[in-house]
Design a protein around this motif. Sequence first.
Motif, PDB file in Angstrom:
ATOM      1  N   ILE A   1       0.786  -1.108   0.003  1.00  0.00           N
ATOM      2  CA  ILE A   1       0.121  -0.046  -0.089  1.00  0.00           C
ATOM      3  C   ILE A   1       1.005   1.296  -0.025  1.00  0.00           C
ATOM      4  CG2 ILE A   1      -1.617   1.313   1.231  1.00  0.00           C
ATOM      5  CD1 ILE A   1      -2.479  -1.365  -0.135  1.00  0.00           C
ATOM      6  N   GLU A   2       2.032   1.363   0.664  1.00  0.00           N
ATOM      7  CA  GLU A   2       2.834   2.455   0.729  1.00  0.00           C
ATOM      8  C   GLU A   2       3.385   2.683  -0.739  1.00  0.00           C
ATOM      9  OE1 GLU A   2       3.471   4.670   3.185  1.00  0.00           O
ATOM     10  OE2 GLU A   2       1.663   3.425   3.952  1.00  0.00           O
ATOM     11  N   ALA A   3       3.732   1.659  -1.477  1.00  0.00           N
ATOM     12  CA  ALA A   3       4.379   1.912  -2.723  1.00  0.00           C
ATOM     13  C   ALA A   3       3.185   2.460  -3.591  1.00  0.00           C
ATOM     14  CB  ALA A   3       4.939   0.602  -3.382  1.00  0.00           C
ATOM     15  N   GLN A   4       2.139   1.932  -3.534  1.00  0.00           N
ATOM     16  CA  GLN A   4       0.918   2.486  -4.269  1.00  0.00           C
ATOM     17  C   GLN A   4       0.726   4.079  -3.899  1.00  0.00           C
ATOM     18  OE1 GLN A   4      -2.751   0.070  -4.452  1.00  0.00           O
ATOM     19  NE2 GLN A   4      -1.318  -1.783  -3.794  1.00  0.00           N
ATOM     20  N   LYS A   5       0.818   4.442  -2.498  1.00  0.00           N
ATOM     21  CA  LYS A   5       0.771   5.787  -2.211  1.00  0.00           C
ATOM     22  C   LYS A   5       1.832   6.736  -2.801  1.00  0.00           C
ATOM     23  CE  LYS A   5      -1.521   5.009   2.338  1.00  0.00           C
ATOM     24  NZ  LYS A   5      -1.293   5.137   3.856  1.00  0.00           N
ATOM     25  N   THR A   6       2.941   5.862  -3.064  1.00  0.00           N
ATOM     26  CA  THR A   6       3.961   6.831  -3.451  1.00  0.00           C
ATOM     27  C   THR A   6       3.497   7.151  -5.149  1.00  0.00           C
ATOM     28  OG1 THR A   6       5.932   5.867  -2.175  1.00  0.00           O
ATOM     29  CG2 THR A   6       6.599   6.537  -4.385  1.00  0.00           C
ATOM     30  N   LEU A   7       3.388   6.151  -5.773  1.00  0.00           N
ATOM     31  CA  LEU A   7       2.692   6.295  -7.208  1.00  0.00           C
ATOM     32  C   LEU A   7       1.591   7.281  -7.054  1.00  0.00           C
ATOM     33  CD1 LEU A   7       2.606   2.599  -8.650  1.00  0.00           C
ATOM     34  CD2 LEU A   7       4.753   4.374  -8.560  1.00  0.00           C
ATOM     35  N   LYS A   8       0.758   7.243  -6.472  1.00  0.00           N
ATOM     36  CA  LYS A   8      -0.413   8.141  -6.424  1.00  0.00           C
ATOM     37  C   LYS A   8       0.168   9.720  -5.998  1.00  0.00           C
ATOM     38  CE  LYS A   8      -3.835   4.672  -5.396  1.00  0.00           C
ATOM     39  NZ  LYS A   8      -4.765   4.259  -4.238  1.00  0.00           N
TER      40      LYS A   8
END
Length: 239
Positions: free
Chosen positions: A32-39
């Motif tokens: 989820i943290e990696a996805q937050k980085t992309l977003k």
Amino acid sequence: MSDPPFNKLTDVWNRYVTEDSLVQYEALKKDIEAQKTLKGYLASPLPSDASREMKTADFVNKYNCQVILAALEHLEEARKNKNGVKGIKGFFDEIRYTISGKTLTLQEFESLGVRMGVPEIHFGYNCASKGCPPFRQEAYTEENVIRMLNENASVYLAEKTKVEGRKIRTSDLFFWFPADFFQVSYVTHPLKFRRRLIVYLLDKLPVDHESFKALKETSSTLIILPARDWNWSLNEATA
């Protein structure tokens, strides 16, 4: 205003993009943290005085971030479809995404990026398919974007350009986006398109490539055609 978070994006690509340009979607889906980085990168603004190089890097990065996030949303469907995300209705030309505060389709965003005047941007965009140019394990930045896009072009064209008797087949990208590369249509100005394509290929191909030699020595008698071999299957790394 600070620059976009290039380092954080590089960290994500380092962890979830393989050396052969495949994506570890299952692992990324759980992070989820990696996805937050992309977003977060998608929402990050550019400095008001951003150079052409920074704008180009930002367009490529944001396009790739959005494609990967969208692929995660449709992962099961893309896995089942032989055409990957292309087989998802409206993935590129109907579904609208918020990128840098603007609501756009991927197709619209892609076309905006070309306005930077760097046609090699097409060799940086990744459409979540195995047929795409290299998906790098680092973010594009103001300093590296031109070099990396040209490296992508050389590697990709060396793979896609082949001699078949008196024919040479090369990347479909030139035939899909002729105006972006050569400012002409291959339909209405076929000779001008052909001349410009030959010059471009000679500039990008390794000098020891069989197509380089053919173009250099017998270009006037060669027929140049699109490869028409794009592999749209999902660029997913297998465990």
